[in-house]
Design a protein around this motif. Structure first.
Motif, PDB file in Angstrom:
ATOM      1  N   VAL A  94     -38.444 -36.355  48.700  1.00  0.00           N
ATOM      2  CA  VAL A  94     -38.812 -37.741  48.418  1.00  0.00           C
ATOM      3  C   VAL A  94     -40.025 -37.857  47.498  1.00  0.00           C
ATOM      4  O   VAL A  94     -40.434 -38.960  47.160  1.00  0.00           O
ATOM      5  CB  VAL A  94     -39.075 -38.513  49.736  1.00  0.00           C
ATOM      6  CG1 VAL A  94     -37.790 -38.670  50.516  1.00  0.00           C
ATOM      7  CG2 VAL A  94     -40.122 -37.818  50.589  1.00  0.00           C
TER       8      VAL A  94
ATOM      9  N   ARG B 105     -27.806 -40.403  48.171  1.00  0.00           N
ATOM     10  CA  ARG B 105     -28.876 -40.470  49.173  1.00  0.00           C
ATOM     11  C   ARG B 105     -28.564 -39.601  50.384  1.00  0.00           C
ATOM     12  O   ARG B 105     -28.190 -40.089  51.450  1.00  0.00           O
ATOM     13  CB  ARG B 105     -29.074 -41.907  49.630  1.00  0.00           C
ATOM     14  CG  ARG B 105     -29.908 -42.698  48.658  1.00  0.00           C
ATOM     15  CD  ARG B 105     -30.099 -44.086  49.159  1.00  0.00           C
ATOM     16  NE  ARG B 105     -31.026 -44.159  50.273  1.00  0.00           N
ATOM     17  CZ  ARG B 105     -32.330 -44.141  50.135  1.00  0.00           C
ATOM     18  NH1 ARG B 105     -32.882 -44.027  48.966  1.00  0.00           N
ATOM     19  NH2 ARG B 105     -33.107 -44.239  51.192  1.00  0.00           N
TER      20      ARG B 105
ATOM     21  N   ARG C 115     -29.296 -53.489  44.288  1.00  0.00           N
ATOM     22  CA  ARG C 115     -29.784 -52.479  43.345  1.00  0.00           C
ATOM     23  C   ARG C 115     -28.565 -51.847  42.707  1.00  0.00           C
ATOM     24  O   ARG C 115     -27.574 -51.586  43.382  1.00  0.00           O
ATOM     25  CB  ARG C 115     -30.553 -51.375  44.084  1.00  0.00           C
ATOM     26  CG  ARG C 115     -31.693 -51.881  44.940  1.00  0.00           C
ATOM     27  CD  ARG C 115     -32.903 -52.110  44.083  1.00  0.00           C
ATOM     28  NE  ARG C 115     -34.054 -52.521  44.858  1.00  0.00           N
ATOM     29  CZ  ARG C 115     -34.513 -53.770  44.903  1.00  0.00           C
ATOM     30  NH1 ARG C 115     -33.891 -54.722  44.244  1.00  0.00           N
ATOM     31  NH2 ARG C 115     -35.578 -54.061  45.583  1.00  0.00           N
TER      32      ARG C 115
ATOM     33  N   TYR D 136     -35.333 -47.806  49.020  1.00  0.00           N
ATOM     34  CA  TYR D 136     -33.874 -47.720  49.101  1.00  0.00           C
ATOM     35  C   TYR D 136     -33.248 -48.537  47.993  1.00  0.00           C
ATOM     36  O   TYR D 136     -33.843 -49.326  47.383  1.00  0.00           O
ATOM     37  CB  TYR D 136     -33.329 -48.205  50.449  1.00  0.00           C
ATOM     38  CG  TYR D 136     -34.234 -49.103  51.231  1.00  0.00           C
ATOM     39  CD1 TYR D 136     -35.130 -48.548  52.141  1.00  0.00           C
ATOM     40  CD2 TYR D 136     -34.233 -50.473  51.054  1.00  0.00           C
ATOM     41  CE1 TYR D 136     -35.981 -49.349  52.864  1.00  0.00           C
ATOM     42  CE2 TYR D 136     -35.080 -51.281  51.779  1.00  0.00           C
ATOM     43  CZ  TYR D 136     -35.956 -50.722  52.682  1.00  0.00           C
ATOM     44  OH  TYR D 136     -36.808 -51.516  53.396  1.00  0.00           O
TER      45      TYR D 136
ATOM     46  N   ALA E   8     -42.906 -39.148  54.891  1.00  0.00           N
ATOM     47  CA  ALA E   8     -42.820 -39.950  53.672  1.00  0.00           C
ATOM     48  C   ALA E   8     -41.578 -40.819  53.775  1.00  0.00           C
ATOM     49  O   ALA E   8     -40.551 -40.388  54.300  1.00  0.00           O
ATOM     50  CB  ALA E   8     -42.731 -39.023  52.470  1.00  0.00           C
ATOM     51  N   TRP E   9     -41.668 -42.055  53.300  1.00  0.00           N
ATOM     52  CA  TRP E   9     -40.549 -42.996  53.388  1.00  0.00           C
ATOM     53  C   TRP E   9     -40.149 -43.415  51.982  1.00  0.00           C
ATOM     54  O   TRP E   9     -40.916 -44.073  51.283  1.00  0.00           O
ATOM     55  CB  TRP E   9     -40.957 -44.208  54.226  1.00  0.00           C
ATOM     56  CG  TRP E   9     -41.328 -43.799  55.601  1.00  0.00           C
ATOM     57  CD1 TRP E   9     -42.546 -43.360  56.032  1.00  0.00           C
ATOM     58  CD2 TRP E   9     -40.457 -43.715  56.736  1.00  0.00           C
ATOM     59  NE1 TRP E   9     -42.481 -43.021  57.358  1.00  0.00           N
ATOM     60  CE2 TRP E   9     -41.212 -43.234  57.819  1.00  0.00           C
ATOM     61  CE3 TRP E   9     -39.100 -44.006  56.943  1.00  0.00           C
ATOM     62  CZ2 TRP E   9     -40.666 -43.029  59.088  1.00  0.00           C
ATOM     63  CZ3 TRP E   9     -38.562 -43.817  58.204  1.00  0.00           C
ATOM     64  CH2 TRP E   9     -39.337 -43.333  59.263  1.00  0.00           C
ATOM     65  N   SER E  10     -38.953 -43.048  51.602  1.00  0.00           N
ATOM     66  CA  SER E  10     -38.502 -43.390  50.263  1.00  0.00           C
ATOM     67  C   SER E  10     -38.083 -44.853  50.215  1.00  0.00           C
ATOM     68  O   SER E  10     -37.799 -45.464  51.245  1.00  0.00           O
ATOM     69  CB  SER E  10     -37.323 -42.508  49.872  1.00  0.00           C
ATOM     70  OG  SER E  10     -36.265 -42.699  50.772  1.00  0.00           O
TER      71      SER E  10
ATOM     72  N   ARG F 201     -29.271 -42.594  58.703  1.00  0.00           N
ATOM     73  CA  ARG F 201     -28.303 -42.847  57.642  1.00  0.00           C
ATOM     74  C   ARG F 201     -27.042 -42.013  57.870  1.00  0.00           C
ATOM     75  O   ARG F 201     -27.093 -40.961  58.504  1.00  0.00           O
ATOM     76  CB  ARG F 201     -28.902 -42.597  56.263  1.00  0.00           C
ATOM     77  CG  ARG F 201     -29.342 -41.185  56.006  1.00  0.00           C
ATOM     78  CD  ARG F 201     -29.759 -40.988  54.552  1.00  0.00           C
ATOM     79  NE  ARG F 201     -31.028 -41.616  54.215  1.00  0.00           N
ATOM     80  CZ  ARG F 201     -31.849 -41.167  53.269  1.00  0.00           C
ATOM     81  NH1 ARG F 201     -31.540 -40.097  52.561  1.00  0.00           N
ATOM     82  NH2 ARG F 201     -32.982 -41.768  53.005  1.00  0.00           N
TER      83      ARG F 201
ATOM     84  N   ALA G  56     -35.558 -44.055  60.749  1.00  0.00           N
ATOM     85  CA  ALA G  56     -34.471 -44.287  59.787  1.00  0.00           C
ATOM     86  C   ALA G  56     -33.269 -43.452  60.197  1.00  0.00           C
ATOM     87  O   ALA G  56     -33.413 -42.311  60.643  1.00  0.00           O
ATOM     88  CB  ALA G  56     -34.904 -43.911  58.372  1.00  0.00           C
TER      89      ALA G  56
END
Lengths: 419, 229
Positions: free
Chosen positions: A132, A126, A117, B229, B225-227, A260, A258
């Motif tokens: 979101v 991010r 991307r 990527y 909520a899952w954004s 990060r 998740a």
């Protein structure tokens, strides 16, 4: 107010009219506005040029349109989009409506397990795991955490970002690994507000044309050490012609977990100053995680630690030399159309310099409780209560006690529509 | 116009289903034989949603050519079914039932393709001519993941909630019976068996997995909520 509503609603309506009915629309948009009742008990707001942590104060209590927003995506080709986000505010810190993001996104169709991307323009890095929803809204609370309020205030990537993701079949397709690298210009004054005002908790995003007021700092007054600083910050200016960068990595397991981590460095030249704005060297590391816990409780945690410095160094210490640190934990649970969320923020700024009459250290914490009800796709109700306790050494210059607890109740009705 | 065709389609599907049920009932009376395959994990618990197929070897080959069509739907920003098994040569349609657009693609060796941004039935079906596993994604919604397993046989199925799949045994001979699921970690050579099958007699085959299964693909619980990527 009329201008604000016109700007928010009219343009997507026009776009919707011109788009063709049969095919998937080339235009995708979401637009909305928050009508709020606000009751605060605190210090005069930073948005009014003082030091209060909230966006609102006694001057703005009562009924208000707290924001209008528009997020728009136009498909230039199957894999190439232009994306813009516009925010409308009624606070005279900039135009009524202005851009918060504007970029090109290229998403080539993957020809291997690697997905690429590419973004070019102005966009958020991010960091936030809260913001979101369309218009960088949070589905959980009305205000953002201290970390993400600061991102909204001062941080924008104005440059290019490459993102590579991979979902190895050897792990059954549940795990995804994402890596991002970005190079950016034009974010040199970032750090000014964090050092001089400190952390805040609110829902205001800085637009490209905004000028954010500084508190009446003694050292930026005429004849003082930093008199070249305007009484406001324009965070998206290029001052030193040096590019900054960030690296971000993310690991995901389906829609359960998740993690990060980011290293960010604007590589600002702390001795550069131009047009009333200093360049600040601002660096941070960020770690964020979100997970679905048992009983379908959602957990989000973000932690950030960094430093921001400005002015010539003496013995390795800059004129303004601060470090910052913040952590929040948010728990949330959805019950069909209802959602309740609770967040705890902790924040701190420490100071290495001993510049007189420029005392910036602060520490504090925030409790936030929020309830949201999605009546339909177009109507949302929200109620949020928050309480911030701060100890800030520099507040004595402004004739207020160094310790304050500020509270805010916000009831909000959002109308939102899109295609 | 579209509404009419959808209604006609639905009616046809209903008719075919009824027909299939009647034929099924007759077949049961005629006592055609089945191959019953069960899959259990290392604790002996049944494993649902495992692809099972029997590839004829040598003399057993033959069987019907693929004439069927199949559908890989997109519902609630996911592929439905998560795993679709089709015979080589089957045309698969990819209707998007969501209100938002998708861009379906695959980079897998047996069939690389992409269906540029669409809603509804914009694209004609894709014919899968080569056997193998085709992994599907959406170029807009990164979390979408689906599989099409293209097999060289008309004898295939998927295990049900009690871990069993029943393949109609329409001829005799030697077959390689294979199982596949993205959750299975066992070595691939332990996931196939060569068996001799003969019509007129039910046969039972049991696969006991040795390695711990990967967790099933998570459905979005809605807690967070899952954004993308």
């Amino acid at each position: 107010m009329v201008r604000l509503l016109t700007a928010t609603f009219l343009s997507p309506l026009l776009l919707a009219l011109v788009s063709h009915a049969d095919e998937p629309a080339r235009h995708d948009f979401t637009t909305g506005a928050d009508f709020s009742f606000i009751q605060t008990n605190g210090v005069d707001s930073w948005t009014d040029g003082f030091v209060g942590k909230l966006r609102y104060d006694d001057f703005s209590d009562g009924l208000t349109i707290s924001r209008g927003f528009l997020e728009h995506r136009f498909r230039l080709a199957d894999t190439l989009d232009t994306r813009v986000a516009i925010e409308a505010y009624d606070d005279n810190l900039g135009p009524a409506a202005d851009f918060t993001e504007a970029f090109l996104e290229w998403r080539p169709v993957p020809r291997s397990r690697n997905r690429y991307r590419f973004k070019l323009g102005a966009f958020y890095p991010r960091v936030s795991m809260e913001n979101v929803d369309p218009g960088w809204s949070s589905p959980y609370t009305l205000s953002s955490s201290a970390i993400n309020s600061w991102i909204a205030e001062e941080i924008k990537t104005i440059g290019a970002e490459l993102s590579v993701s991979r979902r190895p079949q050897s792990l059954g397709g549940r795990h995804t690994f994402v890596g991002q690298v970005a190079v950016f210009y034009a974010n040199d004054p970032a750090g000014s507000l964090l050092a001089w005002k400190g952390w805040s908790v609110h829902d205001r995003q800085t637009r490209f044309g905004d000028k954010l007021p500084l508190p009446p700092l003694p050292q930026i007054q005429p004849g003082r050490l930093m008199e070249r600083q305007d009484p406001f910050v324009a965070p998206f200016r290029e001052i030193d012609n040096r590019a900054g960068y960030y690296l971000n990595g993310e690991w995901r397991i389906g829609q359960r977990f998740a993690l990060r981590a980011m290293h960010y460095d604007n590589r600002g030249d702390p001795e550069a100053v131009e047009g009333g704005q200093y360049a600040w060297r601002t660096k941070f590391v960020h770690v964020g995680a979100q997970a679905t816990l048992p009983l379908e409780i959602g957990l989000i945690g973000q932690w950030m630690r960094g430093s921001t410095v400005m002015g010539s160094p003496v013995d390795g210490v800059h004129l303004v030399d601060t470090e910052f640190d913040s952590l929040f934990l948010l728990l949330t649970r959805r019950f069909d159309k209802h959602r309740i969320s609770a967040r705890y923020d902790n924040f701190e700024v420490t100071q290495n310099d001993s510049t007189p009459e420029d005392n910036n250290p602060e520490s504090g914490h925030t409790w936030t409780l929020a309830y949201r009800y999605s009546a339909s796709d177009n109507v949302q109700l929200a109620a949020e209560w928050l309480s911030i306790k701060t100890h800030h050494c520099g507040w004595v210059y402004y004739g207020i006690l160094p310790t304050h607890t500020e509270q805010q109740l916000q009831l909000s009705l959002r109308f939102q529509f899109g295609n | 116009m579209r509404l009419v065709s959808v209604a006609t389609l639905m009616a046809t599907v209903r008719l075919l289903t009824a027909g299939a049920l009647i034929i099924g009932a007759c077949a049961a009376v005629a006592r055609a034989s089945d191959l019953d395959v069960s899959v259990v994990d290392r604790d002996g618990k049944p494993v649902p949603n495992v692809a099972v197929y029997a590839v004829p070897l040598g003399e057993a080959s033959g069987g019907s050519a693929a004439t069927a069509t199949a559908t890989m739907n997109q519902i609630d920003v996911q592929f439905h079914p998560h795993i679709l098994i089709v015979q080589q040569g089957t045309a698969v349609s990819f209707p998007n039932t969501d209100t938002i657009a998708h861009h379906v693609y695959s980079f897998s060796d047996p069939q690389q393709f992409d269906l540029a941004i669409y809603k509804g039935d914009l694209h004609p079906p894709v014919t899968f001519d080569r056997p193998g596993l085709v992994t599907l994604g959406c170029n807009i919604h990164d979390n979408m993941l689906g599989y099409i397993l293209v097999v060289e046989t008309d004898m295939f199925g998927k295990t049900n909630n009690v871990g069993q799949a029943t393949l109609p045994l329409n001829r005799s001979g030697e077959f390689k019976v294979r199982i596949w699921s993205p959750r299975i970690r066992d070595r691939s050579d332990s996931l196939s068996r060569t068996v001799t099958l003969s019509g007129g007699r039910d046969q039972v085959l049991r696969f006991s997995l040795e390695s711990k299964l990967r967790p099933p693909r998570d459905s979005d619980s809605g807690a967070l909520a899952w954004s993308d990527y």
